[in-house]
Every structure is written in C-alpha cells, then in structure tokens.
Motif scaffolding. Structure first.
Motif, mmCIF file in Angstrom:
data_model
loop_
_atom_site.group_PDB
_atom_site.id
_atom_site.type_symbol
_atom_site.label_atom_id
_atom_site.label_comp_id
_atom_site.label_asym_id
_atom_site.label_seq_id
_atom_site.Cartn_x
_atom_site.Cartn_y
_atom_site.Cartn_z
ATOM 1 N N TYR A 153 0.810 -1.214 0.000
ATOM 2 C CA TYR A 153 0.000 0.000 0.000
ATOM 3 C C TYR A 153 0.847 1.270 0.000
ATOM 4 C CZ TYR A 153 -2.887 3.578 2.329
ATOM 5 O OH TYR A 153 -3.512 4.740 2.685
ATOM 6 N N HIS A 154 1.804 1.378 0.929
ATOM 7 C CA HIS A 154 2.559 2.617 1.017
ATOM 8 C C HIS A 154 3.539 2.797 -0.136
ATOM 9 C CE1 HIS A 154 1.090 3.326 5.196
ATOM 10 N NE2 HIS A 154 1.125 4.559 4.729
ATOM 11 N N GLY A 155 3.887 1.722 -0.821
ATOM 12 C CA GLY A 155 4.657 1.881 -2.043
ATOM 13 C C GLY A 155 3.896 2.735 -3.050
ATOM 14 N N ALA A 156 2.565 2.587 -3.059
ATOM 15 C CA ALA A 156 1.733 3.404 -3.946
ATOM 16 C C ALA A 156 1.505 4.797 -3.371
ATOM 17 C CB ALA A 156 0.393 2.707 -4.182
ATOM 18 N N VAL A 157 1.227 4.898 -2.074
ATOM 19 C CA VAL A 157 0.950 6.202 -1.464
ATOM 20 C C VAL A 157 2.116 7.158 -1.665
ATOM 21 C CG1 VAL A 157 0.553 7.417 0.711
ATOM 22 C CG2 VAL A 157 -0.624 5.270 0.266
#
Length: 446
Positions: free
Chosen positions: A332-336
């Motif tokens: 998720y945070h790779g995208a955020v």
C-alpha cells in the motif's frame, strides 16, 4: 496534556507505519506543543531515534490482562464457567465502567514483575487526556488477533472515561465474529475517526453503527510528508519503481507462479522502456521483509539501479520513489509515497485485504492509480498494459495527482482540528493552538 498512542506497528520496522506515527505526533504537537506523548512499542530505542520526544510504553502482557484469560482466548470457544464470568464482568462494565477499569489495574498490581509493563501501560492510559490509534490498516480479517488487542485497549480507555480517536485508519474487510463484536462495542463510542480511505471503510463503519458525524475521510497520514518531499526540475525520470510484498496476508509467495509472472512482466517493461528498476522496500519485518523479497526477485536482472536498502528513514524512501516515473507495487505505502509526489502507481493484489487497499487509493487519486487483481485470469497482461499506459502518460498525471494529494493533506489537518474541538468540551485540557496548514499548492513540472 497527556496522550497515549497505539501505533500501526510496534517494532518501527515498517516505514509506512512509522511515517504515519511521525505524522500523528507532529500534528498533535502542533495542537498542544507541550503535550507528553507516550507510544506503545517493542523497540523503544528505534522509536526514539525517529521521534526523540516521545516516551515509549511496553505492550508486554497487555492482552492477557485486558482479555482476562491467556493470550488468544478471545479467538476460541469459552467454557461455561468462562461465559458466566464474562457475563458478570460485562454487567459491571455496563453499569460502572470506571470500576471495571480500576479492577483491571488492581488485578495487574497483584501479579508482580510479570505484569509490571502492563500495569505501567494501563495506568498511563487511565490517567491520560487522550488515547489514539494512529494510522493503520489493522482492523480487519487479515489481522484479527492484532485487531482484538488494540480494540480491547480502546475499550479499556473508554471505560475509564478517556477521550479516544482513530486517526488515518482503514477498517475492513471484516467478517471475524469476535472482532465484529468488539467493533460494535467500541467504535460507535469513539470520539473521532479519520479514515485514510472511504471506499471500504465507510460502509463497514456505518454497518457497525458509527454515526456519520464522527467520521471524516482524509487520505493517508503520510500524504503531506511525501508531497512535500517531491522533486522539482531536473531530467525526466527514467526509473521504474518496484515493491514486492511476500507475506501471509498479501497472497504472494517467493518462487510461486505468480512471483515468476510478476518478475517477467516488470523485467520486460523495464527492458522495453530502457528503464532502470528502483527497488523500494517499505517493510523490514522478518516475516514480510520487502528488502529480502526484492533481492530475490531482482537477482540476475541487468537493469537494477541500486540494491534494496533498509531500514531507511521515510525521507530516504521518498527520495527513492521520487526518482521514478512509474511505481509498480505489492504494498500500500509503495503506492501512497508515489501518488502523493505526482507519480502514477500500479498496485497488484492477490487478497481481498490488498484489493480493498488499492481500490481505496484509486477512489482518492483517480486514474493515475491503477489496480490489477492477481486473482483474475490474464492478470499479467493487464499489469503490463497498465504499466505501459502509465509510463506513456506519466507527465500528464503529475498535476491531478498532486492536486489530490494537497486536498487530502488539507482534509487531514482539518480532521485534527475537529478532534481537538471534540475533546475540548469533555476534559479540562490546555486549549489547542489553531492549526495553520502549510501552503500545498501543486507546482507544475518535475
């Protein structure tokens, strides 16, 4: 002002969880500059290196105390005696919650050294002005045992008369009976809930009886940090960011057919675009180390820009992401971290948990965020198509993605101001300072 925070990760080894905690602390200090912030952690030295002003609290024995039985008991079937005991305890909790909280503390005090950390933790919560669950995506079926721990702690705080808040959370997917029961008990009683996405979380909260007036959808707590770190000017980025999450909850396993297909698609895209692959590691926990997974999946590829590293600071991860034209990610945070910097991202999911995460991001950021469902036949072709389209159109996505990030950052600041207003009338605490969010106007170009 005394604040206790339950973070998304106790060990400070997930950069996303740690960055969300950093954001929560900085905003709470913006409201109450002299606040004493206590954080529950199993890695006090690592925590204090990242956020020096906080005071660590150990979670040891906490669940045994709050659940009134050995760890894991809430997930099993209780005996008749246990059911009778719980019925009596529940009656006390309903009729005299403060007595119940005091009873817990008394029980802990009798246990000696084994429960001493729990005694310190519960006493700090019992005497706090605010108990916060900082940004996380942990109240769901994928992390049922962990959800029970934090929900039991939230219930303890509420029954002791403490104001409570969830800041930057995702709730669901959720079908686990014990977790649902606790959620119905404590979430409607929570003073304020800000969500990092509304696509999944809002319907779940409404089904649990949480009033709409207690909820705000703001985006992830880290959006402002990533947005402010974005790079300006310079040559057009020619790196393809890549994150791989191998874990029970991600559905991707090292060496399986999906793993091989994922590797093949990303390597082929990098070759076609003559791009360097930039490994992006978010989690460094032993059970789901992105660094280990990236080292394995990129082994032998000729176009890797730099080795996966870590644990890095959030600023260092933002820098890695900011050098990319497109990011392909299993976390998720790779995208955020990409989207908030105006960089398109493709999320690949193999479980309902990650499907919900990426659907929530797409709902907030629009077409610059793509979601490919790895459980659907033909997903490698869909993934390759998404990468190709975003690589070609990356420059045109920068402005709308930055505008979406700036909007979410402002909403998040507003949510903290609303939290301060909600608890002001409940307790005699220092007045919160007026929040003045920094200018977040997007700048064209890169």
């Amino acid at each position: 002002m005394k604040i206790v925070i339950e973070p998304g990760g106790w060990d400070c080894l997930n950069i996303g969880d740690l960055a969300m905690l950093e954001a929560a602390c900085s905003r709470l200090w913006a409201l109450w500059p002299a606040a004493h912030i206590h954080v529950i952690t199993t890695a006090p030295e690592r925590l204090c290196q990242s956020i020096p002003r906080v005071q660590p609290l150990s979670p040891q024995s906490r669940f045994e105390v709050l659940n009134h039985q050995p760890t894991g008991g809430a997930l099993g079937s209780p005996s008749a005696l246990q059911r009778a005991r719980r019925a009596a305890q529940n009656w006390i909790r309903r009729q005299a919650p403060a007595v119940d909280a005091a009873f817990n503390l008394a029980r802990v005090a009798k246990q000696g050294d084994a429960w001493r950390p729990a005694a310190a933790l519960l006493w700090t919560i019992r005497t706090s002005d605010l108990f916060v669950l900082s940004g996380a995506g942990g109240i769901n079926d994928a992390f049922a045992a962990g959800a029970l721990r934090v929900l039991l702690t939230l219930r303890f705080a509420q029954r002791g008369g403490r104001p409570t808040a969830l800041l930057g959370h995702m709730i669901g997917p959720l079908t686990h009976p014990a977790v649902l029961q606790l959620c119905r008990d404590v979430l409607p009683r929570t003073d304020w809930i800000s969500l990092r996405e509304g696509f999944t979380s809002l319907p779940v909260l409404h089904s649990l009886g949480v009033p709409s007036g207690q909820i705000a959808v703001c985006g992830d707590e880290t959006v402002e940090m990533a947005y402010n770190s974005r790079q300006h000017g310079g040559e057009k980025a020619n790196r393809l960011g890549w994150n791989v999450r191998v874990a029970r909850y991600s559905g991707l396993q090292s060496g399986d057919e999906a793993w091989k297909a994922f590797r093949s698609v990303v390597a082929a895209a990098a070759g076609e675009f003559q791009a360097e692959i930039a490994p992006i590691a978010i989690s460094h926990q032993a059970s789901d180390s992105d660094q280990t997974a990236l080292e394995q999946i990129t082994a032998g590829l000729p176009c890797v820009a730099e080795a996966a590293a870590g644990p890095e600071s959030s600023e260092e991860v933002f820098r890695r992401v900011g050098a990319c034209r497109v990011v392909v990610t299993g976390s998720y945070h790779g995208a955020v971290f990409a989207l908030a910097q105006g960089i398109p991202a493709v999320g690949l999911s193999f479980t309902p948990y990650y499907q919900a995460k990426f659907d929530g991001l797409r709902d907030l950021f629009g077409g610059g965020c793509r979601h490919v469902d790895g459980t659907v036949s033909g997903w490698p072709e869909a993934l390759r198509q998404a990468i190709d389209e975003l690589w070609t159109s990356a420059p045109q996505w920068q402005k709308p993605l930055c505008e979406a990030a700036a909007r979410q950052a402002r909403l998040s600041w507003q949510a903290y101001a609303a939290l301060a207003e909600r608890i002001r009338a409940r307790r005699r605490i220092p007045a919160a300072l007026p929040l003045s969010p920094p200018s977040l106007a997007p700048t064209p170009g890169r």
